[in-house]
Design an enzyme around this catalytic site. Structure first.
Site, PDB file in Angstrom:
ATOM      1  CB  CYS A 256      -0.938  -0.005   1.200  1.00  0.00           C
ATOM      2  SG  CYS A 256      -1.940   1.495   1.322  1.00  0.00           S
TER       3      CYS A 256
ATOM      4  NE  ARG B  30       2.673   0.712   3.414  1.00  0.00           N
ATOM      5  CZ  ARG B  30       3.851   0.086   3.511  1.00  0.00           C
ATOM      6  NH1 ARG B  30       4.234  -0.385   4.684  1.00  0.00           N
ATOM      7  NH2 ARG B  30       4.624  -0.048   2.457  1.00  0.00           N
TER       8      ARG B  30
ATOM      9  CD1 TRP C   9      -7.327   8.573  -1.589  1.00  0.00           C
ATOM     10  CD2 TRP C   9      -8.172   8.800   0.475  1.00  0.00           C
ATOM     11  NE1 TRP C   9      -6.360   9.144  -0.798  1.00  0.00           N
ATOM     12  CE2 TRP C   9      -6.854   9.306   0.470  1.00  0.00           C
ATOM     13  CE3 TRP C   9      -8.913   8.837   1.670  1.00  0.00           C
ATOM     14  CZ2 TRP C   9      -6.247   9.827   1.613  1.00  0.00           C
ATOM     15  CZ3 TRP C   9      -8.295   9.372   2.797  1.00  0.00           C
ATOM     16  CH2 TRP C   9      -6.988   9.856   2.764  1.00  0.00           C
TER      17      TRP C   9
ATOM     18  CD  GLU D 104      -5.938   1.702  -6.314  1.00  0.00           C
ATOM     19  OE1 GLU D 104      -6.288   2.732  -5.688  1.00  0.00           O
ATOM     20  OE2 GLU D 104      -6.100   0.553  -5.873  1.00  0.00           O
TER      21      GLU D 104
HETATM   22  N1  ARG Z   1      -6.823  -1.862  -6.964  1.00  0.00           N
HETATM   23  C1  ARG Z   1      -8.126  -2.135  -6.455  1.00  0.00           C
HETATM   24  C2  ARG Z   1      -9.176  -1.601  -7.414  1.00  0.00           C
HETATM   25  O1  ARG Z   1      -8.830  -0.974  -8.371  1.00  0.00           O
HETATM   26  C3  ARG Z   1      -8.339  -1.524  -5.083  1.00  0.00           C
HETATM   27  C4  ARG Z   1      -7.286  -1.844  -4.040  1.00  0.00           C
HETATM   28  C5  ARG Z   1      -7.307  -0.913  -2.847  1.00  0.00           C
HETATM   29  N2  ARG Z   1      -7.054   0.450  -3.272  1.00  0.00           N
HETATM   30  C6  ARG Z   1      -7.030   1.512  -2.447  1.00  0.00           C
HETATM   31  N3  ARG Z   1      -6.820   2.673  -2.977  1.00  0.00           N
HETATM   32  N4  ARG Z   1      -7.256   1.403  -1.148  1.00  0.00           N
HETATM   33  O2  ARG Z   1     -10.360  -1.730  -7.237  1.00  0.00           O
END
Ligand code: ARG
Length: 376
Positions: free
Chosen positions: A73, A76, A246, A251
């Site tokens: 992560c 953090r 968030w 991602e």
């Molecule tokens: N990578 C995952 C997604 O795109 C989420 C993982 C957790 N991501 C976060 N920003 N807490 O759905």
């Protein structure tokens, strides 16, 4: 033999409890006598019952430490701000559903996303069966279908979507059907609950200076709430403990919507920007990626939904590394996950090494609760 095994495992548990309590109480600046008293109490409890129960304070700080120790992560820095809901007494699927809906609305907070975890009952040491288990990978996620015309929706959800269908759920077969919550209690048949669309905050993706972009009809949900990992604190395992932060833009923009085995949208993005897709050396993929990522960040911002770009996230992670060092704690990390999927070498993370040792408390992967789907 059985007695010895039991003894061995309870001494293992006691040691893990002591290790956790010592660190936890020191960080919370509790007195030495307070710690000693608590350790004696836990010792008695383990001797009498084979396990022990965390106080709310231990659960709260343990869940925060687990975030701090999450090697993959990048977010953090904010570990101390995790909101911890204690739902260890939730017993029925209905109660679990209520707690999950509460998590979704509290965490979403109209877009001002609050990092949140909801902790359900601990696994009993003597059984394999979990009290509560959530079958979803994330509380909110889009369904995926195999149709005559190919894949529709999120291909990553194919297996779970089949499970939901076999339990009696029906989706609309759209690109973005929100899957139901699937909750299992005490190894019984899981129950599913549809999430009302107005409980799920979603963001239509548009582009700051390309009006045709909206024609692609892309969207994503606001809050990533991971629900299939176990939380481990002081030797106690919580198999159901959904948590969220968030999103970091990449991602969605560089993985969920871009990966070939996910929504695979780069060719369509290239089309609205009229990029030459016939020659790789035009770098149309890279250009489409950047525009898609700009669009994701812009759209979340315009919709008032918290999101972070990868450059800012990397700088925040650098600050986390500093504050951890100042607190005399070693930072562990998984380089392969910490680097962002676009422009990784533009962040400091790319240029250093991380120790990928696993420290507890932590969030752990666990085997899927449902059997693999056998195609016939
Ligand atoms: N990578 C995952 C997604 O795109 C989420 C993982 C957790 N991501 C976060 N920003 N807490 O759905």
């Amino acid at each position: 033999m059985v007695v010895r095994l039991m003894l061995q495992s309870t001494t293992g548990l006691l040691q893990q409890a002591k290790d956790f309590l010592s660190t936890c109480y020191a960080e919370l600046e509790k007195s030495e006598s307070c710690l000693q008293e608590r350790i004696e109490e836990v010792e008695r409890e383990i001797r009498d019952t084979g396990t022990y129960e965390h106080t709310y304070e231990e659960l709260q700080h343990g869940a925060r430490m687990a975030w701090r120790n999450s090697n993959r992560c990048i977010g953090r820095l904010f570990w101390k701000s995790l909101n911890v809901f204690d739902e260890r007494s939730a017993r029925s699927p209905q109660e679990v559903k209520r707690a999950l809906l509460n998590h979704i609305s509290y965490a979403t907070n109209g877009g001002k996303i609050r990092p949140t975890i909801t902790v359900f009952s601990a696994q009993r040491p003597e059984t394999e069966v979990c009290g509560v288990r959530i079958w979803n990978h994330q509380l909110v996620r889009y369904a995926g279908y195999e149709t005559d015309k190919g894949l529709r929706g999120d291909p990553d959800s194919l297996a779970f979507t089949k499970i939901c269908t076999s339990l009696g759920w029906h989706g609309d077969a759209s690109e973005y059907d929100v899957l139901p919550l699937v909750v299992q209690v005490d190894g019984q048949r899981p129950e599913w609950f549809a999430i009302a669309r107005d409980e799920v905050l979603e963001v239509p993706i548009r582009h700051p200076d390309c009006s045709r972009f909206a024609e692609l009809g892309l969207q994503w949900y606001a809050v990533p709430m991971i629900s299939d990992m176990a939380l481990e604190i002081g030797g106690i395992r919580y198999p159901a403990a959904p948590f969220n932060g968030w999103y970091m833009g990449t991602e969605i923009g560089a993985r969920n919507l871009a990966d070939r085995h996910r929504y695979n949208k780069l060719p369509e993005v290239a089309e609205v920007f009229e990029l030459d897709v016939h020659r790789e050396r035009t770098l149309w993929r890279d250009r489409a990626l950047v525009e898609l990522n700009r669009a994701v960040l812009y759209s979340f911002q315009e919709s008032g939904v918290r999101i972070v770009d990868h450059h800012t996230a990397a700088r925040q992670f650098e600050q986390f590394e500093r504050t951890e060092t100042d607190a005399h704690r070693a930072v562990t990390g998984d380089w392969t996950w910490l680097i962002p999927p676009v422009s990784p070498a533009a962040t400091h993370i790319f240029h250093r090494n991380y120790d990928n040792r696993m420290v507890t408390p932590n969030y752990l992967r666990q085997p899927p609760p449902y059997p693999p789907i056998i195609e016939t």
